[in-house]
Design an enzyme around this catalytic site. Structure first.
Site, mmCIF file in Angstrom:
data_model
loop_
_atom_site.group_PDB
_atom_site.id
_atom_site.type_symbol
_atom_site.label_atom_id
_atom_site.label_comp_id
_atom_site.label_asym_id
_atom_site.label_seq_id
_atom_site.Cartn_x
_atom_site.Cartn_y
_atom_site.Cartn_z
ATOM 1 N N LYS A 1 0.648 -1.084 0.138
ATOM 2 C CA LYS A 1 -0.104 -0.087 -0.101
ATOM 3 C C LYS A 1 0.813 1.261 -0.495
ATOM 4 C CE LYS A 1 -4.604 -1.639 2.282
ATOM 5 N NZ LYS A 1 -4.888 -1.545 3.352
ATOM 6 N N LYS B 1 -4.770 -11.273 -6.079
ATOM 7 C CA LYS B 1 -6.703 -11.371 -5.394
ATOM 8 C C LYS B 1 -7.638 -10.422 -6.220
ATOM 9 C CE LYS B 1 -5.383 -8.846 -1.717
ATOM 10 N NZ LYS B 1 -5.531 -8.457 -0.484
ATOM 11 N N LYS C 1 -10.619 -5.105 -2.614
ATOM 12 C CA LYS C 1 -11.855 -3.984 -2.408
ATOM 13 C C LYS C 1 -11.537 -2.395 -3.533
ATOM 14 C CE LYS C 1 -13.974 -4.757 1.944
ATOM 15 N NZ LYS C 1 -13.096 -4.286 2.832
HETATM 16 P P1 TYM Z 1 -10.628 -6.677 5.484
HETATM 17 O O1 TYM Z 1 -11.653 -5.380 5.460
HETATM 18 O O2 TYM Z 1 -10.011 -5.843 4.017
HETATM 19 O O3 TYM Z 1 -11.282 -7.639 4.234
HETATM 20 C C1 TYM Z 1 -12.023 -8.271 4.989
HETATM 21 C C2 TYM Z 1 -11.732 -10.580 4.671
HETATM 22 O O4 TYM Z 1 -11.962 -10.634 3.907
HETATM 23 C C3 TYM Z 1 -11.008 -11.193 3.493
HETATM 24 N N1 TYM Z 1 -10.862 -11.153 1.866
HETATM 25 C C4 TYM Z 1 -10.682 -11.874 1.105
HETATM 26 N N2 TYM Z 1 -10.633 -13.160 1.255
HETATM 27 C C5 TYM Z 1 -10.907 -14.750 0.004
HETATM 28 N N3 TYM Z 1 -10.189 -13.969 -1.037
HETATM 29 C C6 TYM Z 1 -10.111 -12.940 -1.592
HETATM 30 N N4 TYM Z 1 -9.692 -12.343 -2.353
HETATM 31 C C7 TYM Z 1 -9.917 -11.952 0.318
HETATM 32 N N5 TYM Z 1 -10.343 -10.214 -0.115
HETATM 33 C C8 TYM Z 1 -10.114 -10.189 1.417
HETATM 34 C C9 TYM Z 1 -9.696 -10.808 4.236
HETATM 35 O O5 TYM Z 1 -8.545 -11.214 4.571
HETATM 36 C C10 TYM Z 1 -10.564 -10.651 5.480
HETATM 37 O O6 TYM Z 1 -10.580 -11.839 6.039
HETATM 38 N N6 TYM Z 1 -7.172 -5.508 7.847
HETATM 39 C C11 TYM Z 1 -8.676 -6.637 8.163
HETATM 40 C C12 TYM Z 1 -9.147 -5.922 9.232
HETATM 41 C C13 TYM Z 1 -9.708 -6.046 10.658
HETATM 42 C C14 TYM Z 1 -9.009 -7.395 10.990
HETATM 43 C C15 TYM Z 1 -9.417 -7.207 12.438
HETATM 44 C C16 TYM Z 1 -8.926 -8.965 10.582
HETATM 45 C C17 TYM Z 1 -9.611 -5.226 11.415
HETATM 46 N N7 TYM Z 1 -9.369 -5.052 12.487
HETATM 47 C C18 TYM Z 1 -9.194 -8.258 13.234
HETATM 48 C C19 TYM Z 1 -9.994 -10.311 11.656
HETATM 49 C C20 TYM Z 1 -9.048 -9.673 13.362
HETATM 50 C C21 TYM Z 1 -8.912 -6.228 6.073
HETATM 51 O O7 TYM Z 1 -8.891 -5.230 6.129
HETATM 52 O O8 TYM Z 1 -10.001 -6.936 6.056
#
Ligand code: TYM
Length: 340
Positions: A117, A198, A201
């Site tokens: 990023k 991957k 978003k």
């Molecule tokens: P975020 O918002 O980017 O994504 C949310 C969840 O979706 C999963 N994910 C995917 N799984 C499979 N294939 C993909 N292409 C894909 N893209 C996203 C992510 O792995 C995630 O589980 N930092 C985290 C949010 C967070 C968090 C936490 C997670 C903040 N605090 C505490 C767990 C525990 C994030 O940005 O996820």
């Protein structure tokens, strides 16, 4: 420390920024829904994480409500899961500060998501670097045993483990060391336009990249029809880079139908090429997404109800996170007045 006789506690989070997509659903949300009841679940809409890159304020408010509505529509049941907004529980920011002070900066510089990023930005905000520490605070404040996430978050959860261990080493046993729970299938759904990257978003608004969870049936059909494949015809699981597109479509189908690889391949053994594969996958995706989309639209009509559910979730979350942050402060030597 948590009571070993109680249910295993689960914590996970999702950012209210960008378009929710099929990867989020298959890699994370769907599993959060399936595990409810069996475990004690906390699911957090992480708005403090979202502002580590600039967000338009009106847009952030809007996206936060949309994400709450979406999670409810996808099946998160507020009676069985504590669903809340991160900034409604002040302990997250406070816990993150305490953990910043036990985390060597070198640990953060190694994070691959930060590096990727940061490379795209001219001026990198401090919050983007300490983002994984806030994520560690999210998890550790709830003494979570398990953190169900997609593959891309594994390094962050491993860091949370390291931070917990270091804190415990310095101040005595206080924090539960969590385990990342990465699904065997669907942990990394790839972009439809480029199956070597991957689904994300930040690229979800790029035409042809993702199936957004708010897409209409026709948009889903079109996105999957355009998915990049190869010039072959064989519809089998194959890890080679040339077959990444077909593999991705088969994986999406496999997660949504809960079938084995053999069963999936058998379903396509009489298909006439990738056109048939895409049509079948699109219909399975529509069957999963369309009912969520219509519940989501209904929920978005009732803002009062969304606000009520947010308040209930925040109150329950505070009742767990606040005593934990107090315990952390006491262990570190702060004078903690009773009213705090
Ligand atoms: P975020 O918002 O980017 O994504 C949310 C969840 O979706 C999963 N994910 C995917 N799984 C499979 N294939 C993909 N292409 C894909 N893209 C996203 C992510 O792995 C995630 O589980 N930092 C985290 C949010 C967070 C968090 C936490 C997670 C903040 N605090 C505490 C767990 C525990 C994030 O940005 O996820």
């Amino acid at each position: 420390m948590s009571d070993p006789t109680s249910k295993r506690r689960v914590f996970s989070g999702i950012q209210p920024s960008g378009n929710l997509h099929l990867g989020n659903y298959l890699g994370a949300i769907r599993r959060w829904v399936d595990e409810q009841g069996e475990k004690e679940n906390f699911i957090c809409v992480v708005d403090l994480h979202a502002v580590t890159v600039y967000q338009d304020p009106d847009e952030l408010r809007d996206q936060t409500r949309r994400l709450m509505a979406f999670l409810l529509a996808a099946g998160i049941d507020p009676r069985r899961t504590t669903l809340f907004v991160q900034s409604h529980v002040r302990a997250h920011a406070e816990g993150a500060w305490l953990l910043n002070c036990v985390t060597p900066i070198g640990w953060l510089e190694r994070m691959t998501q930060y590096k990727a990023k940061a490379a795209k930005q001219e001026s990198v905000l401090t919050g983007l670097m300490t983002y994984p520490v806030l994520q560690a605070a999210d998890i550790l404040l709830y003494s979570a045993h398990e953190v169900p996430v997609g593959e891309d978050q594994k390094q962050h959860i491993e860091l949370a483990r390291d931070i917990a261990q270091r804190y415990n080493h310095l101040y005595g046993p206080t924090l539960v060391v969590p385990e990342p729970m990465i699904p065997k299938v669907g942990a990394r759904i790839m972009g439809l336009d480029d199956p070597t990257a991957k689904m994300s978003k930040s690229s979800a608004s790029v035409r042809g990249h993702a199936v957004a969870l708010t897409d209409s049936d026709d948009e889903i059909r079109r996105a999957i029809k355009r998915a990049v494949t190869d010039s072959g015809r064989e519809i089998v699981f194959d890890d080679s880079p040339e077959k990444a597109g077909v593999n991705n479509l088969l994986t999406i189908y496999q997660v949504l139908t809960s079938k084995s690889q053999d069963e999936v391949e058998a379903d396509f053994s009489t298909a006439r090429g990738y056109g048939d594969l895409k049509k079948t996958v699109a219909e399975v995706v529509i069957d999963a997404v369309a009912p969520i989309r219509s519940r989501y639209e209904e929920l978005m009509e009732d803002r009062g109800e969304l606000d009520r559910l947010m308040a209930i979730g925040a109150e329950r979350a505070r009742s767990i996170a606040e005593p934990k942050v107090r315990e952390m402060k006491e262990k570190m030597g702060f004078i903690v007045p009773a009213e705090l």
